[in-house]
Design a protein around this motif. Structure first.
Motif, PDB file in Angstrom:
ATOM      1  N   SER A  17       0.792  -1.226   0.000  1.00  0.00           N
ATOM      2  CA  SER A  17       0.000   0.000   0.000  1.00  0.00           C
ATOM      3  C   SER A  17       0.831   1.286   0.000  1.00  0.00           C
ATOM      4  CB  SER A  17      -0.934   0.014   1.217  1.00  0.00           C
ATOM      5  OG  SER A  17      -0.182  -0.007   2.413  1.00  0.00           O
ATOM      6  N   SER A  18       2.135   1.182   0.143  1.00  0.00           N
ATOM      7  CA  SER A  18       2.970   2.384   0.226  1.00  0.00           C
ATOM      8  C   SER A  18       3.055   3.088  -1.128  1.00  0.00           C
ATOM      9  CB  SER A  18       4.383   2.028   0.687  1.00  0.00           C
ATOM     10  OG  SER A  18       5.260   3.122   0.498  1.00  0.00           O
ATOM     11  N   PRO A  19       2.631   4.354  -1.201  1.00  0.00           N
ATOM     12  CA  PRO A  19       2.766   5.065  -2.483  1.00  0.00           C
ATOM     13  C   PRO A  19       4.220   5.320  -2.840  1.00  0.00           C
ATOM     14  CG  PRO A  19       2.087   6.589  -0.745  1.00  0.00           C
ATOM     15  CD  PRO A  19       2.046   5.207  -0.148  1.00  0.00           C
ATOM     16  N   PHE A  20       5.078   5.431  -1.828  1.00  0.00           N
ATOM     17  CA  PHE A  20       6.487   5.682  -2.086  1.00  0.00           C
ATOM     18  C   PHE A  20       7.178   4.412  -2.582  1.00  0.00           C
ATOM     19  CE2 PHE A  20       5.176   8.739   1.208  1.00  0.00           C
ATOM     20  CZ  PHE A  20       5.389   9.907   0.503  1.00  0.00           C
ATOM     21  N   GLY A  21       6.813   3.285  -2.007  1.00  0.00           N
ATOM     22  CA  GLY A  21       7.316   2.020  -2.531  1.00  0.00           C
ATOM     23  C   GLY A  21       6.820   1.767  -3.942  1.00  0.00           C
ATOM     24  N   ARG A  22       5.577   2.151  -4.199  1.00  0.00           N
ATOM     25  CA  ARG A  22       5.027   1.973  -5.546  1.00  0.00           C
ATOM     26  C   ARG A  22       5.799   2.809  -6.558  1.00  0.00           C
ATOM     27  NH1 ARG A  22      -1.369   2.865  -7.235  1.00  0.00           N
ATOM     28  NH2 ARG A  22      -1.372   1.384  -8.975  1.00  0.00           N
ATOM     29  N   LYS A  23       6.240   3.987  -6.162  1.00  0.00           N
ATOM     30  CA  LYS A  23       7.083   4.798  -7.046  1.00  0.00           C
ATOM     31  C   LYS A  23       8.291   4.014  -7.525  1.00  0.00           C
ATOM     32  CE  LYS A  23       8.571   8.848  -6.011  1.00  0.00           C
ATOM     33  NZ  LYS A  23       9.164   9.921  -5.154  1.00  0.00           N
ATOM     34  N   ALA A  24       8.956   3.337  -6.601  1.00  0.00           N
ATOM     35  CA  ALA A  24      10.146   2.573  -6.959  1.00  0.00           C
ATOM     36  C   ALA A  24       9.795   1.413  -7.890  1.00  0.00           C
ATOM     37  CB  ALA A  24      10.836   2.060  -5.695  1.00  0.00           C
ATOM     38  N   LYS A  25       8.686   0.743  -7.617  1.00  0.00           N
ATOM     39  CA  LYS A  25       8.270  -0.379  -8.466  1.00  0.00           C
ATOM     40  C   LYS A  25       7.960   0.097  -9.879  1.00  0.00           C
ATOM     41  CE  LYS A  25       6.160  -2.593  -4.441  1.00  0.00           C
ATOM     42  NZ  LYS A  25       4.870  -2.925  -3.783  1.00  0.00           N
ATOM     43  N   LEU A  26       7.232   1.203  -9.988  1.00  0.00           N
ATOM     44  CA  LEU A  26       6.873   1.713 -11.309  1.00  0.00           C
ATOM     45  C   LEU A  26       8.099   2.234 -12.046  1.00  0.00           C
ATOM     46  CD1 LEU A  26       3.485   3.585 -10.715  1.00  0.00           C
ATOM     47  CD2 LEU A  26       3.885   1.213 -11.389  1.00  0.00           C
ATOM     48  N   ALA A  27       8.998   2.883 -11.327  1.00  0.00           N
ATOM     49  CA  ALA A  27      10.224   3.373 -11.963  1.00  0.00           C
ATOM     50  C   ALA A  27      11.040   2.215 -12.518  1.00  0.00           C
ATOM     51  CB  ALA A  27      11.048   4.175 -10.955  1.00  0.00           C
ATOM     52  N   ALA A  28      11.164   1.154 -11.738  1.00  0.00           N
ATOM     53  CA  ALA A  28      11.912  -0.017 -12.211  1.00  0.00           C
ATOM     54  C   ALA A  28      11.254  -0.610 -13.448  1.00  0.00           C
ATOM     55  CB  ALA A  28      12.011  -1.053 -11.099  1.00  0.00           C
ATOM     56  N   ALA A  29       9.926  -0.685 -13.443  1.00  0.00           N
ATOM     57  CA  ALA A  29       9.206  -1.225 -14.595  1.00  0.00           C
ATOM     58  C   ALA A  29       9.405  -0.346 -15.821  1.00  0.00           C
ATOM     59  CB  ALA A  29       7.727  -1.372 -14.269  1.00  0.00           C
ATOM     60  N   GLU A  30       9.299   0.957 -15.653  1.00  0.00           N
ATOM     61  CA  GLU A  30       9.462   1.873 -16.786  1.00  0.00           C
ATOM     62  C   GLU A  30      10.857   1.773 -17.385  1.00  0.00           C
ATOM     63  OE1 GLU A  30       8.605   5.007 -19.538  1.00  0.00           O
ATOM     64  OE2 GLU A  30       7.436   3.464 -18.489  1.00  0.00           O
ATOM     65  N   LEU A  31      11.849   1.522 -16.551  1.00  0.00           N
ATOM     66  CA  LEU A  31      13.240   1.454 -17.010  1.00  0.00           C
ATOM     67  C   LEU A  31      13.657   0.054 -17.444  1.00  0.00           C
ATOM     68  CD1 LEU A  31      14.838   3.705 -14.246  1.00  0.00           C
ATOM     69  CD2 LEU A  31      14.425   4.338 -16.635  1.00  0.00           C
ATOM     70  N   GLY A  32      12.757  -0.916 -17.324  1.00  0.00           N
ATOM     71  CA  GLY A  32      13.102  -2.289 -17.680  1.00  0.00           C
ATOM     72  C   GLY A  32      13.991  -2.980 -16.667  1.00  0.00           C
ATOM     73  N   LEU A  33      13.981  -2.485 -15.425  1.00  0.00           N
ATOM     74  CA  LEU A  33      14.816  -3.061 -14.369  1.00  0.00           C
ATOM     75  C   LEU A  33      14.012  -3.913 -13.390  1.00  0.00           C
ATOM     76  CD1 LEU A  33      16.994   0.074 -13.497  1.00  0.00           C
ATOM     77  CD2 LEU A  33      17.618  -1.857 -14.964  1.00  0.00           C
ATOM     78  N   ASP A  34      12.708  -4.058 -13.633  1.00  0.00           N
ATOM     79  CA  ASP A  34      11.886  -4.769 -12.650  1.00  0.00           C
ATOM     80  C   ASP A  34      12.285  -6.236 -12.523  1.00  0.00           C
ATOM     81  OD1 ASP A  34      10.936  -4.590 -15.287  1.00  0.00           O
ATOM     82  OD2 ASP A  34       8.929  -5.226 -14.729  1.00  0.00           O
ATOM     83  N   GLY A  35      12.926  -6.799 -13.546  1.00  0.00           N
ATOM     84  CA  GLY A  35      13.392  -8.179 -13.442  1.00  0.00           C
ATOM     85  C   GLY A  35      14.526  -8.343 -12.442  1.00  0.00           C
ATOM     86  N   LEU A  36      15.169  -7.240 -12.070  1.00  0.00           N
ATOM     87  CA  LEU A  36      16.248  -7.278 -11.073  1.00  0.00           C
ATOM     88  C   LEU A  36      15.743  -7.067  -9.662  1.00  0.00           C
ATOM     89  CD1 LEU A  36      18.955  -5.049 -12.811  1.00  0.00           C
ATOM     90  CD2 LEU A  36      18.820  -7.545 -12.810  1.00  0.00           C
ATOM     91  N   LEU A  37      14.442  -6.782  -9.544  1.00  0.00           N
ATOM     92  CA  LEU A  37      13.896  -6.328  -8.269  1.00  0.00           C
ATOM     93  C   LEU A  37      13.235  -7.473  -7.507  1.00  0.00           C
ATOM     94  CD1 LEU A  37      13.993  -3.371  -7.281  1.00  0.00           C
ATOM     95  CD2 LEU A  37      11.610  -3.162  -7.954  1.00  0.00           C
ATOM     96  N   LEU A  38      13.663  -7.663  -6.284  1.00  0.00           N
ATOM     97  CA  LEU A  38      13.036  -8.616  -5.370  1.00  0.00           C
ATOM     98  C   LEU A  38      12.315  -7.810  -4.300  1.00  0.00           C
ATOM     99  CD1 LEU A  38      12.673 -11.562  -4.338  1.00  0.00           C
ATOM    100  CD2 LEU A  38      14.770 -11.230  -3.020  1.00  0.00           C
ATOM    101  N   ILE A  39      10.994  -7.985  -4.205  1.00  0.00           N
ATOM    102  CA  ILE A  39      10.193  -7.207  -3.263  1.00  0.00           C
ATOM    103  C   ILE A  39      10.100  -7.952  -1.940  1.00  0.00           C
ATOM    104  CG2 ILE A  39       8.009  -6.026  -2.874  1.00  0.00           C
ATOM    105  CD1 ILE A  39       9.473  -5.085  -5.370  1.00  0.00           C
ATOM    106  N   GLU A  40      10.418  -7.263  -0.854  1.00  0.00           N
ATOM    107  CA  GLU A  40      10.262  -7.818   0.491  1.00  0.00           C
ATOM    108  C   GLU A  40       9.293  -6.931   1.265  1.00  0.00           C
ATOM    109  OE1 GLU A  40      13.822  -8.472   2.697  1.00  0.00           O
ATOM    110  OE2 GLU A  40      14.538 -10.068   1.369  1.00  0.00           O
TER     111      GLU A  40
END
Length: 209
Positions: A17-40
């Motif tokens: 639910s964190s809007p600030f965490g969501r910023k990071a998730k969306l930024a990674a997706a936009e940059l094509g880096l979401d495959g490197l991201l492990l969410i905890e």
């Protein structure tokens, strides 16, 4: 500061639910880096000691790099992700950079005020709510929405940090305040629909009330 034993991935410590965490998730997706991201998913009301060693402020999001460096807050994380993607994408290198940074600050301010109101109502008994303080936070949100509605940020080839921050702020208002902002801000409603169509990760990271 580096922390040993970090896997060879970027670890994002956040909550759904964190809007600030969501910023990071969306930024990674936009940059094509979401495959490197492990969410905890991370608890902040009663934070674990290990988390407080990573961020002594006890706030999310925190990004742990492959070498164990802890980065916070969301603005720093977006700077880092932009750097990893070659730079100048989320945060333009030209004079437009300051428009983007200002929009990010405006949107983050909406989130700050909305989170304060949410916490006030969630964690303090109703008889201790201080209405003038709540009204002050609501006024911040209302003024910022009026500014953004009058001139929504342009969506360039890459969705920049200002666009991403604003989308997350509006999404948080949908989550916590039943989308009450929509009635008086048709420009932002249309803008958010376009943003969501541009970045499917927005829909994927939506949390239902």
């Amino acid at each position: 500061m580096a922390y040993p034993g970090t896997p060879a991935m970027l670890i994002l410590r956040s909550s759904p639910s964190s809007p600030f965490g969501r910023k990071a998730k969306l930024a990674a997706a936009e940059l094509g880096l979401d495959g490197l991201l492990l969410i905890e998913n991370t608890e902040t009301v009663v934070p674990a000691e290990a988390f407080l060693r990573q961020n002594p402020l006890g706030k999310i999001p925190v990004l742990i790099t492959e070498d164990g460096q802890a980065l916070y807050d969301s603005r720093v994380i977006l700077e880092y992700l932009d750097h990893r993607a070659g730079g100048g994408k989320l945060l333009p290198a030209d004079a437009r950079r300051f428009d983007v940074l200002t929009m990010q600050a405006l949107a983050d301010g909406i989130c700050d005020a909305a989170v304060v109101m949410t916490y006030e109502k969630r964690f303090r008994p109703e008889e201790f709510h201080y209405q003038p303080w709540l009204d002050r936070q609501q006024d911040k949100v209302s003024r910022a929405l009026a500014v953004a509605n009058a001139r929504p940020p342009e969506m360039g080839t890459t969705l920049d940090a200002g666009c991403i921050a604003l989308a997350c702020a509006l999404g948080y208002l949908d989550l916590r305040y039943e989308g009450a902002w929509r009635k008086d801000h048709p420009g932002l409603v249309a803008w958010l629909e376009e943003f969501s169509a541009r970045l499917p990760a927005f829909e994927r990271t939506t949390v239902q009330p």
